[in-house]
Design an enzyme around this catalytic site. Structure first.
Site, short mmCIF file in Angstrom:
data_model
loop_
_atom_site.label_atom_id
_atom_site.label_comp_id
_atom_site.label_asym_id
_atom_site.label_seq_id
_atom_site.Cartn_x
_atom_site.Cartn_y
_atom_site.Cartn_z
N GLU A 107 9.51 1.37 11.11
CA GLU A 107 10.51 2.44 11.03
C GLU A 107 9.74 3.74 11.18
O GLU A 107 9.04 4.17 10.28
CB GLU A 107 11.26 2.36 9.70
CG GLU A 107 12.54 3.19 9.69
CD GLU A 107 12.39 4.48 8.94
OE1 GLU A 107 12.30 5.54 9.62
OE2 GLU A 107 12.35 4.46 7.71
N GLU B 191 9.08 16.55 15.23
CA GLU B 191 9.95 16.46 14.06
C GLU B 191 9.46 17.47 13.02
O GLU B 191 8.31 17.41 12.58
CB GLU B 191 9.88 15.04 13.50
CG GLU B 191 10.86 14.75 12.40
CD GLU B 191 10.75 13.30 11.92
OE1 GLU B 191 11.63 12.88 11.15
OE2 GLU B 191 9.79 12.61 12.30
N LYS C 276 0.87 -1.17 0.00
CA LYS C 276 0.00 0.00 0.00
C LYS C 276 0.91 1.22 0.00
O LYS C 276 1.44 1.60 1.03
CB LYS C 276 -0.91 -0.01 1.24
CG LYS C 276 -2.14 0.90 1.17
CD LYS C 276 -1.85 2.38 1.19
CE LYS C 276 -1.23 2.85 2.50
NZ LYS C 276 -0.95 4.32 2.43
N CYS D 220 13.39 10.92 7.49
CA CYS D 220 13.38 10.45 8.88
C CYS D 220 14.74 10.61 9.55
O CYS D 220 14.81 10.70 10.78
CB CYS D 220 12.96 8.99 8.94
SG CYS D 220 11.27 8.70 8.41
#
Length: 477
Positions: free
Chosen positions: A252, A380, A176, A286
């Site tokens: 992750e 973040e 997906k 990331c």
């Protein structure tokens, strides 16, 4: 905009391109133009793909390691042959500058190449027995059908980093892709079929409703593995759902990397590498440098040189060769970046360079004197904003870096070898780049600790995530 660029727009189910009446748009973030209308899969398509994956699992697992390796090797070669088309697709669907897109394609292909080779190296073991009439064997087998969810920020590399080891291990894989960037995933799937990939082994389901589409895969016990890259809150919800059927899970999750720059660092190198760590992919990574901690004696010199290099970055259309910084992926991403900068300035930080938005473009920004309570320390940023802070000594630097709840990547710049090892070992992060702003590579483990997730991708560690261990004891010999 898409002249001379052929790419799939339909779902890939059972090795067939499935046209659906339901469609959703993929938008070029630089201009807001619609790039393509893509098939919008729902529960019905998910249930069909699930059954196909279960059936395909049996035959793919029985293929020899050499047969799987040959398919992956051809896939790798095709990906490299289509580098330009894939780079252009990424620029169109999520704004990555062309030169960075080409680099990502090579990085993505690297995972396929690595696992094409590793497919032939899933070795069994024999164990010594205390009984003369027994032989003890250990066998590694594919975990089973896999459901993978990939993010928009690295539309090619996140697909191959998950799918290549799963396919090498003998697992079927249903993907997906992110709503913002399904075109690259579909293109990669087309290349997999051209490489001789059997129908149903690798399926791709674009959707505008990921929660509904994911439900059958999460609830069905025959899907034995979930792999996800994305935000920590979503990862936690998926972890809870996967636990109900005791699936193997790789997550992750969020990053927010600190950079520790010591007074003995090579200043030019520290600036150049930190620039790459911060502004690669428009800061939407990331492992992007989120906080720059500089030792006090060199803080002024570093900030001056860093700001000078940031001013030289070219903001523009990602389809132009000269562009360094493209647009943010969508309005929500822009609002978050703007909010972080406005909050930091309201609390007393000073703006050195940047800070301006135009459309979805946000100028590369450097801030000084950001206060500890600022939002930029709590979340973040995922954008082109670099806050520069100072520290007095090594102990303070390590303490401040380890205070963050995430633990994906951190960076250290020093010419002192003893300090490099001391600090790298003390940092509570899964990846540490020492004098290296881009440490990720296909043969090495990628993943984090704390709220940055579970498991590792890349290298032999990535392959082990898709293998079960079976012990066979043979008696009566």
């Amino acid at each position: 905009m898409t002249e001379n660029l052929e790419f799939p727009r339909e779902a890939l189910i059972r090795g067939e391109w499935r046209a659906l009446p339901r469609r959703f748009p993929v938008v070029f973030p630089a201009t807001g133009e619609v790039v393509a209308e893509v098939a919008d899969c729902g529960i019905r398509e998910a249930e069909e793909a699930l059954e196909v994956a279960v059936a395909a699992q049996r035959t793919w697992a029985q293929a020899t390691a050499y047969e799987r390796a040959q398919v992956l090797r051809r896939w790798y070669e095709l990906i490299l042959a289509h580098e330009e088309a894939l780079a252009r697709l990424m620029a169109l669907e999520m704004g990555k500058p062309l030169k960075e897109g080409r680099a990502e394609v090579r990085y993505a292909a690297g995972f396929v190449e690595w696992y094409a080779e590793e497919a032939k190296r899933v070795y069994g073991e024999t164990l010594p027995s205390q009984f003369p009439h027994k032989r003890l064997l250990v066998r590694y087998e594919p975990v089973g059908p896999v459901y993978g969810i990939t993010p928009w920020n690295f539309p090619a590399a996140m697909v191959t980093r998950k799918a290549a080891p799963a396919l090498a291990a003998g697992c079927s894989f249903v993907l997906k892709p992110a709503e913002e960037s399904p075109l690259t995933a579909l293109y990669l799937a087309r290349l997999f079929l051209e490489a001789g990939g059997p129908p149903g082994v690798f399926q791709v389901l674009p959707t505008s409703d990921p929660e509904a589409l994911s439900r059958p895969f999460l609830e069905d016990e025959r899907i034995r593995k979930l792999t996800f890259t994305g935000s920590t809150p979503v990862g936690l919800r998926l972890y809870q759902e996967a636990a109900k059927t005791l699936k193997r899970v790789s997550l992750e999750l969020g990053g927010g990397a600190p950079v520790l720059i010591f007074a003995d660092a090579d200043l030019e190198r520290a600036v150049a590498e930190t620039l790459r760590a911060k502004f690669r992919n428009i800061g939407q990574s990331c492992v992007a440098a989120n906080w720059l901690f500089v030792e006090e004696p060199i803080a002024e010199a570093f900030a001056q040189l860093y700001a000078e290099r940031v001013r030289a970055l070219r903001v523009g259309n990602p389809l132009e060769e000269e562009t360094d910084i493209g647009p943010l992926v969508n309005e929500a991403a822009l609002r978050k970046v703007e909010a972080h900068v406005e909050d930091a300035l309201a609390r007393g930080a000073s703006l050195v360079v940047g800070g301006k938005a135009q459309g979805l473009f946000f100028a590369p920004t450097v801030l000084l004197g950001v206060k500890p309570g600022s939002r930029i320390f709590q979340e973040e940023t995922f954008g082109p904003v670099a806050p520069i802070l100072t520290f007095r000594d090594e102990a303070e630097a390590i303490s401040r870096a380890n205070a963050f709840p995430v633990g994906l990547a951190a960076y250290v710049f020093t010419r002192d070898l003893s300090r490099a090892f001391r600090v790298a070992e003390a940092l509570e992060y899964g990846i540490v780049g020492v004098n290296d702003g881009v440490p990720s590579t296909p043969q090495a483990p990628f993943g984090g600790v704390k709220r940055s997730g579970l498991g590792r991708e890349g290298g032999r560690w990535g392959l082990e995530e898709y293998l079960e261990v079976k012990f066979i004891s043979v008696g009566g010999i």
